[in-house]
Motif scaffolding. Structure first.
Motif, mmCIF file in Angstrom:
data_model
loop_
_atom_site.group_PDB
_atom_site.id
_atom_site.type_symbol
_atom_site.label_atom_id
_atom_site.label_comp_id
_atom_site.label_asym_id
_atom_site.label_seq_id
_atom_site.Cartn_x
_atom_site.Cartn_y
_atom_site.Cartn_z
ATOM 1 N N SER A 136 0.855 -1.184 0.000
ATOM 2 C CA SER A 136 0.000 0.000 0.000
ATOM 3 C C SER A 136 0.887 1.229 0.000
ATOM 4 C CB SER A 136 -0.895 0.033 1.235
ATOM 5 O OG SER A 136 -1.806 -1.041 1.204
ATOM 6 N N GLU A 137 0.372 2.315 -0.559
ATOM 7 C CA GLU A 137 1.144 3.553 -0.622
ATOM 8 C C GLU A 137 1.278 4.197 0.737
ATOM 9 O OE1 GLU A 137 1.210 6.398 -3.499
ATOM 10 O OE2 GLU A 137 0.461 5.127 -5.104
ATOM 11 N N ASP A 138 2.396 4.863 0.930
ATOM 12 C CA ASP A 138 2.679 5.611 2.151
ATOM 13 C C ASP A 138 2.140 7.028 1.933
ATOM 14 O OD1 ASP A 138 3.703 6.477 4.538
ATOM 15 O OD2 ASP A 138 5.806 6.288 3.958
ATOM 16 N N PRO A 139 1.022 7.396 2.584
ATOM 17 C CA PRO A 139 0.392 8.692 2.288
ATOM 18 C C PRO A 139 1.218 9.879 2.773
ATOM 19 C CG PRO A 139 -0.645 7.700 4.178
ATOM 20 C CD PRO A 139 0.316 6.679 3.640
ATOM 21 N N GLN A 140 1.045 10.984 2.074
ATOM 22 C CA GLN A 140 1.721 12.216 2.480
ATOM 23 C C GLN A 140 0.985 12.834 3.661
ATOM 24 O OE1 GLN A 140 2.633 14.931 -0.674
ATOM 25 N NE2 GLN A 140 3.389 16.496 0.697
ATOM 26 N N ILE A 141 1.765 13.369 4.593
ATOM 27 C CA ILE A 141 1.235 14.045 5.773
ATOM 28 C C ILE A 141 1.446 15.536 5.587
ATOM 29 C CG2 ILE A 141 1.500 14.302 8.277
ATOM 30 C CD1 ILE A 141 0.279 11.602 7.356
#
Length: 124
Positions: free
Chosen positions: A86-91
């Motif tokens: 799964s993609e690592d979302p931007q914070i």
């Protein structure tokens, strides 16, 4: 007579700038408010907080943020992000990251259970 300089060249060095901040709470080793600058992913943010505790529910990571004036939340699976499935979302600045504990009976747990994993931000 005053002299004017034509085509002056000016160099500006930014010595310091105000960074944005995120809040991390729950089953994080060092919960608190952390400055971020530039692009920061969820994994990077959690690393800033010293990682998750051994009681953390890796499928119960919720990121809250304001979108168009509404508080919204999205659920993420840290185990899947770490595995690369799964993609690592931007914070972003002002995000609140909450790591739930396994087996918790909290209101957050009930909220998490209503969200699909890797959802778009939904109204909270």
């Amino acid at each position: 007579m005053p002299r004017s300089v034509q085509n002056p060249q000016v160099t500006v060095f930014v010595k310091e700038y105000a960074s944005q901040r995120i809040t991390m709470e729950g089953a994080i080793n060092k919960p608190g408010i952390y400055p971020i600058s530039g692009k920061t992913s969820l994994l990077q943010a959690i690393a800033m907080g010293g990682g998750v505790t051994n009681l953390a529910d890796l499928q119960g990571i919720v990121v809250f943020r304001q979108v168009d004036g509404k508080k919204m939340g999205a659920k993420f699976d840290l185990k899947a992000i770490r595995a690369g499935s799964s993609e690592d979302p931007q914070i972003y600045g002002d995000d609140i990251i909450v790591v739930d504990e396994s087996g918790s009976k909290s209101a957050l747990r009930r909220f998490i259970e209503t969200l699909p994993v890797f959802s778009f931000f939904g109204i909270f």
